[in-house]
Motif scaffolding. Structure first.
Motif, short mmCIF file in Angstrom:
data_model
loop_
_atom_site.label_atom_id
_atom_site.label_comp_id
_atom_site.label_asym_id
_atom_site.label_seq_id
_atom_site.Cartn_x
_atom_site.Cartn_y
_atom_site.Cartn_z
N LEU A 9 -5.19 -0.58 4.29
CA LEU A 9 -4.14 -1.28 5.51
C LEU A 9 -4.99 -2.13 6.49
CD1 LEU A 9 -1.62 1.87 5.99
CD2 LEU A 9 -1.15 -1.06 4.94
N ARG A 10 -6.21 -2.32 6.70
CA ARG A 10 -6.74 -2.27 8.25
C ARG A 10 -7.23 -3.88 7.56
NH1 ARG A 10 -9.21 1.56 9.96
NH2 ARG A 10 -10.65 1.34 8.75
N ILE A 58 0.68 -1.11 0.39
CA ILE A 58 -0.05 0.21 0.41
C ILE A 58 0.63 1.24 -0.08
CG2 ILE A 58 -1.64 1.36 1.13
CD1 ILE A 58 -2.74 -2.02 -0.23
N ALA A 98 -5.82 5.37 3.46
CA ALA A 98 -5.18 4.82 3.35
C ALA A 98 -4.82 3.46 4.19
CB ALA A 98 -3.00 4.40 2.73
N GLU A 99 -5.33 3.66 5.62
CA GLU A 99 -5.64 3.39 6.46
C GLU A 99 -6.70 2.61 6.31
OE1 GLU A 99 -5.02 1.45 9.97
OE2 GLU A 99 -4.23 3.23 9.36
N ASP A 146 2.75 -2.03 4.63
CA ASP A 146 2.46 -0.24 4.21
C ASP A 146 4.31 0.64 3.98
OD1 ASP A 146 2.32 2.67 5.43
OD2 ASP A 146 1.68 2.25 7.04
N TYR A 177 1.20 5.35 -0.26
CA TYR A 177 0.46 7.08 -0.49
C TYR A 177 1.72 8.08 0.37
CZ TYR A 177 0.97 5.20 4.48
OH TYR A 177 1.10 4.45 5.91
N ARG A 189 -2.65 9.86 5.09
CA ARG A 189 -2.84 8.42 5.55
C ARG A 189 -3.99 8.10 6.33
NH1 ARG A 189 0.11 3.93 8.21
NH2 ARG A 189 -0.91 3.64 9.49
#
Length: 304
Positions: free
Chosen positions: A201-202, A185, A197-198, A209, A187, A194
């Motif tokens: 990512l989660r 991921i 993208a979070e 990351d 960004y 952030r």
């Protein structure tokens, strides 16, 4: 020979202009370059062969950034000055050959417009210059012998962003064909990037990351180790294409006819509707997955 090269504030446009610089480096190997650009793009040029300095143009009220640029350049005699911003600055400097790109935004690929400034046909593809430290950074972050697929869920404005909740079903489509692949991921810096993208990512399994605090050339080195980049129309999309990484751009509220990714292996998908005014919500997962899988299948080195 000293060359002043004035390029874009935005990262994507600055990346597209690197093909012109690569052409000049090749044809004028003894040239020394001063590059003027916006702060977001400044790191892109740090490994440019023949670089003397990068002048960062921080935008100021009443266009005072152009006065600052003039002050930084006025004491030097330039053999060539190239202004891709269409300003009057080079006419106020001692310069031999002047090339000033005019016309603003117009139909057709931006890459072609840039090439026309130097009368180049076909247009030179964007490039990125990496050093050993950039490659070492990417090698330390990313696992070896694992197929890596980079995903770019962010962009500089909300209208260009594909819904982040669709990256999980997209990954499920890709993972069904390539079960050993891992998502990377990517960004930009800042809390807004952030936050976008979070969620990805989660929710994605084994996501790496690779965003937020890497330099542009480090990010480019990360892309160079990936088998695919899939993401919104953004500066990172253009950077991925410039590394030669197979790149799939997602378009809706921006025009692929102007800003499609340019590189050795590129493709794009467009949301249904008027060009440049189609909501990204109309771009379905199946369409993106099919395009991504097709691009992967057609690259020279298959992943397993």
């Amino acid at each position: 020979m000293r060359i002043l090269f004035i390029t874009a504030t935005r990262l994507g446009d600055a990346v597209l202009s690197t093909g012109l610089l690569a052409h000049l480096v090749k044809t004028l190997p003894n040239a020394r370059f001063t590059v003027a650009c916006g702060p977001v793009a400044a790191g892109l040029f740090q490994n440019l062969p023949g670089l003397e300095r990068v002048l960062v143009m921080d935008k100021k009220r009443y266009d005072r950034h152009w006065f600052d640029l003039w002050k930084s350049c006025v004491h030097q005699k330039w053999d060539m000055s190239i202004d891709l911003r269409g300003s009057a600055v080079t006419f106020l400097l001692r310069s031999g050959k002047r090339i000033v790109m005019r016309g603003g935004r117009r139909p057709g690929l931006r890459l072609n417009h840039l090439a026309q400034a130097l009368h180049l046909n076909p247009p030179p593809l964007p490039t990125v210059w990496l050093n050993a430290a950039d490659r070492a950074c990417a090698a330390n972050l990313l696992p070896e012998h694992v197929p890596l697929i980079a995903l770019g869920p962010t962009a500089n404005w909300a209208g260009k962003i594909w819904p982040t909740e669709r990256y999980l079903p997209l990954w499920q489509h890709l993972n069904a064909v390539y079960p050993t692949a891992r998502p990377v991921i990517v960004y930009g810096p800042g809390q807004q990037e952030r936050n976008l993208a979070e969620p990805v990512l989660r929710t994605l399994p084994n996501a790496i990351d690779a965003g937020g605090h890497y330099t542009l050339t480090q990010v480019a080195a990360i892309f160079a180790r990936c088998r695919l980049y899939c993401g919104n129309d953004s500066g990172l999309m253009h950077l991925a294409a410039a590394t030669g990484t197979p790149t799939l751009g997602l378009f809706g509220r921006s025009k692929a006819s102007e800003y499609a990714p340019s590189g050795l292996h590129t493709a794009w998908v467009v949301a249904p509707g008027p060009e440049g005014d189609a909501p990204m919500t109309g771009l379905d997962v199946k369409t993106v997955a099919q395009a991504a899988l097709s691009l992967l299948a057609n690259t020279a080195e298959p992943i397993t």
